[in-house]
Design an enzyme around this catalytic site. Structure first.
Site, PDB file in Angstrom:
ATOM      1  N   ARG A  87       0.940  -1.425  -0.029  1.00  0.00           N
ATOM      2  CA  ARG A  87      -0.203  -0.153  -0.165  1.00  0.00           C
ATOM      3  C   ARG A  87       1.010   0.942  -0.235  1.00  0.00           C
ATOM      4  O   ARG A  87       1.657   1.377   0.408  1.00  0.00           O
ATOM      5  CB  ARG A  87      -0.993   0.306   0.980  1.00  0.00           C
ATOM      6  CG  ARG A  87      -1.698   1.322   1.532  1.00  0.00           C
ATOM      7  CD  ARG A  87      -2.614   0.975   2.322  1.00  0.00           C
ATOM      8  NE  ARG A  87      -4.009   0.388   2.309  1.00  0.00           N
ATOM      9  CZ  ARG A  87      -5.431   0.570   2.403  1.00  0.00           C
ATOM     10  NH1 ARG A  87      -5.084   1.382   3.494  1.00  0.00           N
ATOM     11  NH2 ARG A  87      -6.233  -0.090   2.432  1.00  0.00           N
ATOM     12  N   HIS A 127      -7.598   0.397  -6.380  1.00  0.00           N
ATOM     13  CA  HIS A 127      -7.948  -0.449  -4.972  1.00  0.00           C
ATOM     14  C   HIS A 127      -8.284  -1.670  -5.524  1.00  0.00           C
ATOM     15  O   HIS A 127      -9.731  -2.141  -5.339  1.00  0.00           O
ATOM     16  CB  HIS A 127      -8.556   0.464  -4.147  1.00  0.00           C
ATOM     17  CG  HIS A 127      -8.837   0.010  -3.027  1.00  0.00           C
ATOM     18  ND1 HIS A 127      -7.931  -1.034  -2.043  1.00  0.00           N
ATOM     19  CD2 HIS A 127      -9.179   0.198  -1.668  1.00  0.00           C
ATOM     20  CE1 HIS A 127      -7.908  -1.488  -0.997  1.00  0.00           C
ATOM     21  NE2 HIS A 127      -8.158  -0.512  -0.708  1.00  0.00           N
ATOM     22  N   GLN A 155     -10.089  -4.645  -3.344  1.00  0.00           N
ATOM     23  CA  GLN A 155     -11.487  -3.575  -3.034  1.00  0.00           C
ATOM     24  C   GLN A 155     -13.071  -3.753  -3.990  1.00  0.00           C
ATOM     25  O   GLN A 155     -13.418  -4.649  -3.823  1.00  0.00           O
ATOM     26  CB  GLN A 155     -11.250  -2.769  -2.665  1.00  0.00           C
ATOM     27  CG  GLN A 155     -12.589  -1.968  -2.418  1.00  0.00           C
ATOM     28  CD  GLN A 155     -12.965  -2.011  -0.983  1.00  0.00           C
ATOM     29  OE1 GLN A 155     -12.956  -2.140   0.352  1.00  0.00           O
ATOM     30  NE2 GLN A 155     -14.204  -2.399  -0.699  1.00  0.00           N
ATOM     31  N   ASP A 169     -17.884   6.376  -1.645  1.00  0.00           N
ATOM     32  CA  ASP A 169     -16.312   6.787  -0.371  1.00  0.00           C
ATOM     33  C   ASP A 169     -15.700   8.083   0.060  1.00  0.00           C
ATOM     34  O   ASP A 169     -16.414   8.907   0.108  1.00  0.00           O
ATOM     35  CB  ASP A 169     -15.476   5.677  -1.026  1.00  0.00           C
ATOM     36  CG  ASP A 169     -13.996   5.628  -0.365  1.00  0.00           C
ATOM     37  OD1 ASP A 169     -13.832   5.647   0.248  1.00  0.00           O
ATOM     38  OD2 ASP A 169     -13.345   5.603  -1.353  1.00  0.00           O
ATOM     39  N   CYS A 221     -16.348   1.310   1.146  1.00  0.00           N
ATOM     40  CA  CYS A 221     -15.531   0.186   1.490  1.00  0.00           C
ATOM     41  C   CYS A 221     -15.058   1.025   2.485  1.00  0.00           C
ATOM     42  O   CYS A 221     -14.316  -0.214   3.206  1.00  0.00           O
ATOM     43  CB  CYS A 221     -14.662   0.659   0.275  1.00  0.00           C
ATOM     44  SG  CYS A 221     -14.335   2.638  -0.006  1.00  0.00           S
ATOM     45  N   ARG A 231     -13.415  -9.197   2.204  1.00  0.00           N
ATOM     46  CA  ARG A 231     -11.746  -8.717   0.678  1.00  0.00           C
ATOM     47  C   ARG A 231     -11.467  -9.645   1.710  1.00  0.00           C
ATOM     48  O   ARG A 231     -10.187 -10.186   1.446  1.00  0.00           O
ATOM     49  CB  ARG A 231     -11.254  -6.869   2.250  1.00  0.00           C
ATOM     50  CG  ARG A 231     -12.102  -6.211   2.523  1.00  0.00           C
ATOM     51  CD  ARG A 231     -12.097  -6.016   1.078  1.00  0.00           C
ATOM     52  NE  ARG A 231     -10.554  -5.681   0.542  1.00  0.00           N
ATOM     53  CZ  ARG A 231      -9.953  -4.559   0.948  1.00  0.00           C
ATOM     54  NH1 ARG A 231     -10.644  -3.640   1.514  1.00  0.00           N
ATOM     55  NH2 ARG A 231      -8.304  -4.767   0.641  1.00  0.00           N
TER      56      ARG A 231
HETATM   57  N1   CP Z   1     -11.447   0.026   1.891  1.00  0.00           N
HETATM   58  C1   CP Z   1      -9.953  -0.146   2.943  1.00  0.00           C
HETATM   59  O1   CP Z   1      -8.863  -0.378   2.707  1.00  0.00           O
HETATM   60  O2   CP Z   1      -9.883   0.042   4.111  1.00  0.00           O
HETATM   61  P1   CP Z   1      -8.486  -0.046   4.488  1.00  0.00           P
HETATM   62  O3   CP Z   1      -7.632   1.384   4.742  1.00  0.00           O
HETATM   63  O4   CP Z   1      -8.615  -0.312   6.367  1.00  0.00           O
HETATM   64  O5   CP Z   1      -7.331  -1.273   4.606  1.00  0.00           O
END
Ligand code: CP
Length: 310
Positions: free
Chosen positions: A107, A134, A137, A229, A269, A297
């Site tokens: 990430r 992402h 997701q 989001d 999300c 997830r």
């Molecule tokens: N939706 C998502 O990626 O959550 P986090 O940022 O908690 O990983």
């Protein structure tokens, strides 16, 4: 029972790193794993390295639990306690870590940094979120939608908010699956033009499957799924107050939901800012599938790991 396949691409940096057939397979495998039907699949002694330059709850923990359920382990490579935070070049870090780990989930901010890791790593690299995409997701989102409607046929997915990384991956994964998508955002906050261009290619330039709109009410009309989001993503906090003003009228509330189809569901999300992109009332309503989506997830990432590390 499904036979385990290896994905054609070594990495999962983008939703477009999988074919339509592979996405359908991953969703099917994830569902079977969720239902406890694929317990023979193991990644015993395999190690997933987690490099997270940004905070995470769902992505980090779901990868850790997914590896644990498969019999493998994870190593949390915190940039502040490794040499990554000191600025060791990505190409050196990637070459070293891929001699220890069997895959890396990363990430970070710039998508080009993720691509640099993938260029130098000899092991699969997975996008755990970048500023551009992402894709993990999106897999969970489409599994949740499929569980609800048993098909993607006649599903209208409306995303209300910022044309961000989540919107970009929904567009790409949705276009692979042939789902009708509407993205409603204020002018100036549209998704990446490159992503739109790629999606239009997948859709044979049909404007029926992907619509970028500026009117949330129109976008919600007849929708099966309303997805939202946060308006300001991680790293944009400095600009949040002025950015949030541009999203006046884009809150997912009862009025907006009244435009949707009977039987419509709400996705987010997470994490959410109640009272901004979504009201507390809608967040807690019976239309919410937000926690099924969060659970998924785990299942899609378990399927993805099984297909990349084998
Ligand atoms: N939706 C998502 O990626 O959550 P986090 O940022 O908690 O990983």
């Amino acid at each position: 029972m499904l036979n385990l396949i290896k994905l054609a691409n070594n990495n999962f940096l983008s939703s477009l790193d999988t074919s339509r057939e592979e996405v359908i397979y991953l969703l099917e495998l994830a569902k079977k794993m969720k239902d406890g039907e694929m317990q023979h699949i193991e990644l015993k002694n395999k190690v997933l390295g987690l490099i997270f330059d940004k905070s995470s709850t769902r992505t980090r923990v779901s990868f850790q639990v997914a590896m644990s359920r498969l019999g493998g382990t994870t190593i949390d490579l915190n940039p502040t306690t490794s040499q990554i935070g000191r600025g060791e070049p990505i190409k050196d870090t990637a070459r070293v870590l891929s001699r220890y780990c069997d895959a890396l989930a990363i990430r970070t901010f710039n998508h080009s940094d993720l691509e640099e890791y993938a260029k130098w790593s000899t092991k699969p690299v997975i996008n755990a979120l970048t500023d551009l995409e992402h894709p993990c997701q999106a897999l969970a989102d489409f599994l949740t939608i499929h569980e609800e409607f048993s098909s993607f046929k006649n599903v209208v997915l409306t995303f209300i908010g910022d044309g961000n990384n989540v919107a970009n991956s929904l567009i790409l994964c949705g276009s692979l699956l042939g789902v009708e998508l509407r993205i409603a955002c204020p002018k100036g906050y549209e998704p990446s033009p490159l992503v739109i261009e790629k999606a239009m290619e997948l859709n044979n330039n049909s404007h029926n499957l992907l619509k970028i709109m500026n009117d949330p009410q129109e976008a919600a009309s007849g929708a099966s799924v309303i997805y939202t989001d946060v308006w300001s993503s991680m790293g944009e906090e400095h600009n949040k107050e002025s950015k949030d003003k541009s999203f006046d009228g884009f809150t997912v509330d009862e009025n907006l939901l009244s435009k949707t189809n009977k039987g419509s569901i709400v996705l987010h999300c997470l994490p959410a800012y109640r009272g901004q992109e979504i009201t507390d009332e809608i967040f807690e309503s019976e239309k919410n599938r937000i926690f099924e989506q969060a659970e998924n997830r785990l299942h899609v990432q378990q399927a993805l790991l099984a297909c990349l590390i084998n």
